[in-house]
Design an enzyme around this catalytic site. Structure first.
Site, PDB file in Angstrom:
ATOM      1  N   ASP A 105      23.465 -66.040  32.721  1.00 34.64           N
ATOM      2  CA  ASP A 105      24.659 -66.867  32.896  1.00 34.64           C
ATOM      3  C   ASP A 105      24.662 -67.569  34.249  1.00 34.64           C
ATOM      4  OD1 ASP A 105      25.383 -65.933  30.439  1.00 34.64           O
ATOM      5  OD2 ASP A 105      27.261 -65.002  31.076  1.00 34.64           O
ATOM      6  N   ASN A 155      24.982 -68.623  26.045  1.00 32.08           N
ATOM      7  CA  ASN A 155      26.145 -67.952  25.458  1.00 32.08           C
ATOM      8  C   ASN A 155      27.095 -67.505  26.556  1.00 32.08           C
ATOM      9  OD1 ASN A 155      27.817 -66.893  23.507  1.00 32.08           O
ATOM     10  ND2 ASN A 155      26.588 -65.081  23.107  1.00 32.08           N
ATOM     11  N   ASP A 164      35.527 -55.515  28.447  1.00 34.43           N
ATOM     12  CA  ASP A 164      34.086 -55.261  28.594  1.00 34.43           C
ATOM     13  C   ASP A 164      33.760 -53.767  28.634  1.00 34.43           C
ATOM     14  OD1 ASP A 164      33.572 -57.937  28.563  1.00 34.43           O
ATOM     15  OD2 ASP A 164      33.304 -58.137  30.726  1.00 34.43           O
ATOM     16  N   GLU A 202      30.327 -62.009  22.903  1.00 32.70           N
ATOM     17  CA  GLU A 202      28.952 -62.383  22.590  1.00 32.70           C
ATOM     18  C   GLU A 202      28.566 -62.007  21.159  1.00 32.70           C
ATOM     19  OE1 GLU A 202      28.981 -62.310  27.075  1.00 32.70           O
ATOM     20  OE2 GLU A 202      30.031 -61.337  25.422  1.00 32.70           O
ATOM     21  N   HIS A 231      24.553 -58.005  25.355  1.00 31.27           N
ATOM     22  CA  HIS A 231      24.119 -57.180  26.485  1.00 31.27           C
ATOM     23  C   HIS A 231      24.937 -55.914  26.641  1.00 31.27           C
ATOM     24  CE1 HIS A 231      27.236 -59.143  29.370  1.00 31.27           C
ATOM     25  NE2 HIS A 231      27.474 -59.594  28.156  1.00 31.27           N
ATOM     26  N   ARG A 232      26.241 -55.998  26.435  1.00 28.25           N
ATOM     27  CA  ARG A 232      27.080 -54.824  26.669  1.00 28.25           C
ATOM     28  C   ARG A 232      26.869 -53.759  25.591  1.00 28.25           C
ATOM     29  NH1 ARG A 232      28.957 -55.667  31.297  1.00 28.25           N
ATOM     30  NH2 ARG A 232      29.753 -57.704  31.944  1.00 28.25           N
ATOM     31  N   LYS A 274      21.393 -61.193  30.427  1.00 26.44           N
ATOM     32  CA  LYS A 274      22.621 -61.967  30.629  1.00 26.44           C
ATOM     33  C   LYS A 274      23.412 -61.494  31.838  1.00 26.44           C
ATOM     34  CE  LYS A 274      26.921 -63.177  28.233  1.00 26.44           C
ATOM     35  NZ  LYS A 274      26.820 -64.647  28.338  1.00 26.44           N
TER      36      LYS A 274
END
Length: 433
Positions: free
Chosen positions: A51, A95, A315, A343, A389-390, A415
């Site tokens: 990002d 993204n 998150d 995402e 990613h998370r 990311k």
């Protein structure tokens, strides 16, 4: 980092120290604001995830010179005081929700011409932006969905920002508020944003306002929203980006699920990051935490369930849900509806992948329910990450306790935390040494 799959090695004990990576939220906000400042800003300890790289490429395309030091993880950004140039090509932002939302009002500052903003398949088909486009119109910004469906790609008309008053639903993305706030000082008139209803993810707006203040611009918090006086100027800044509680959350979760101890250095005790909540949540779940000036130490224990409103901490949901699977009892996470437009459909994906591990998890529409059995029903599985990613990082933590956990597409962590799996391997190596 291989993009195929990686198997996580369980640990028997955990007693380690690790440094927090740079804050994703601060890195992005400082990059975009530095591009608008009057002069050269030096950003040290800068996160260089996907990002941030998209952000740096975008501001370069808008005529902002950038000197990037990959080895030092630092950037000198030669801000142009809001005087931007229309790019020769469309701006691809991957993204990055922050990227496309922040850039929409910023793109209106090009002297003349138009700016096209686009992203990857998930961005253009699963991350709506209609609320922001509607809110920009009363401020004199013409921005439209090129497919007329409320999704990117977007076409933004240059020529400046008139200013005035606009409205945003409080339940819409907090990034919409932040996007308008950051560009607001360049409007011809003061900008007032009225929030219709309670604002979700409010701590991220607080982070934006603090970042603006660091560059010398004041955003006023009003009874109904926010106000930014026209004519303010961002001043250049030299600073180091603080450590990231969001990224540190995975290591705190590691201590929680293994019953071990971890110290994460580089975390400010007075940080404005909403995801500091991870420490409070884990304390509620029977972990013990101690704060120092620039570190947090957390000791795991027999885990208790939690019932909590995650509206301000979206998150953290996958991470806490994984921890909840190892608790003894039912955990309920409310305020999670917005996770469907992250995402991935992060709410459905978290429930699905927990079930794949043998946990009792339910996507209940407006809630996520995890019926923990102290991890007794858990077993190895290959985890689908949905290029999120998370999810990849949260479910990797389960593999520290459960043998046979395999994470697909581990490269998606680029990311926000490019060396996450290397850091995790260091932890497991210390356990085996």
């Amino acid at each position: 980092m291989p993009d195929t799959a990686i198997q996580i090695q369980p640990v028997k004990s955990l007693d380690v120290a690790i440094s927090a990576p740079p804050s994703k939220a601060h890195s992005l906000r400082y990059i975009y604001i530095a591009a608008l400042a009057d002069g050269v800003s030096r950003l040290d300890h800068l996160l260089l995830g996907e990002d941030q790289r998209h952000a740096l490429n975008a501001i370069r395309s808008l005529g902002v010179p950038v000197e990037l030091d990959e080895i030092a993880a630092a950037a000198a950004i030669h801000g142009t005081g809001g005087r931007l140039q229309a790019p020769d090509n469309e701006l691809f932002i991957g993204n990055s929700g922050v990227g496309i939302r922040f850039l929409t009002p910023i793109a209106a500052l090009v002297a003349d011409g138009t700016v096209t903003l686009t992203g990857d398949e998930r961005m253009c088909n699963g991350r709506p932006i209609a609320d922001l486009l509607t809110a920009l119109a009363p401020l004199g910004i013409t921005a439209s969905s090129m497919r007329d469906n409320g999704l990117p790609p977007l076409l933004v008309q240059g020529g400046g920002i008139r200013g005035g008053t606009t409205h945003l639903r409080g339940q819409a993305s907090s990034q919409y508020f932040s996007a308008i706030l950051i560009a607001a000082p360049f409007a011809d008139e003061d900008v007032t944003i009225h929030a219709d209803g309670e604002i979700k993810s409010r701590p991220y707006i607080d982070t934006t306002i603090a970042a603006m203040q660091a560059f010398g611009v004041t955003a006023e918090v009003t009874a109904s929203g926010f106000r930014v006086a026209a004519g303010q100027r961002y001043q250049p800044l030299q600073t180091a980006i603080e450590g990231d509680y969001s990224s540190a959350s995975y290591f705190f979760a590691a201590a929680a699920v293994t019953g071990g101890k971890i110290r994460v250095d580089g975390l400010r005790s007075d940080s404005d990051q909403g995801d500091r909540y991870i420490v409070e949540a884990l304390q509620t779940m029977n972990c013990h935490a101690e704060f120092a000036d620039d570190a947090v130490e957390l000791q795991g224990g027999p885990l208790a369930p939690i019932e909590t409103d995650m509206s301000n901490y979206p998150d953290l949901v996958p991470t806490l849900a994984v921890v909840a699977a190892f608790a003894d009892g039912t955990s309920v996470f409310t305020g999670v509806e917005h996770l469907r437009i992250k995402e991935s459909d992060r709410l459905a994906a978290t429930a699905t992948e927990l079930q794949r591990l043998g946990a009792d998890a339910e996507d209940a529409g407006d809630r996520l329910i995890v019926r923990g059995r102290a991890g007794e029903s858990m077993h190895g599985a290959t985890i689908e990450t949905y290029n999120d990613h998370r999810l990849a990082m949260a479910f990797a933590i389960a593999g520290l306790r459960v043998p046979g956990v395999v994470i697909t597409n581990p490269g998606c962590v680029a990311k926000s935390f490019p060396d996450f799996f290397e850091r995790l391997a260091d932890i497991t190596a210390q356990d085996r040494s």
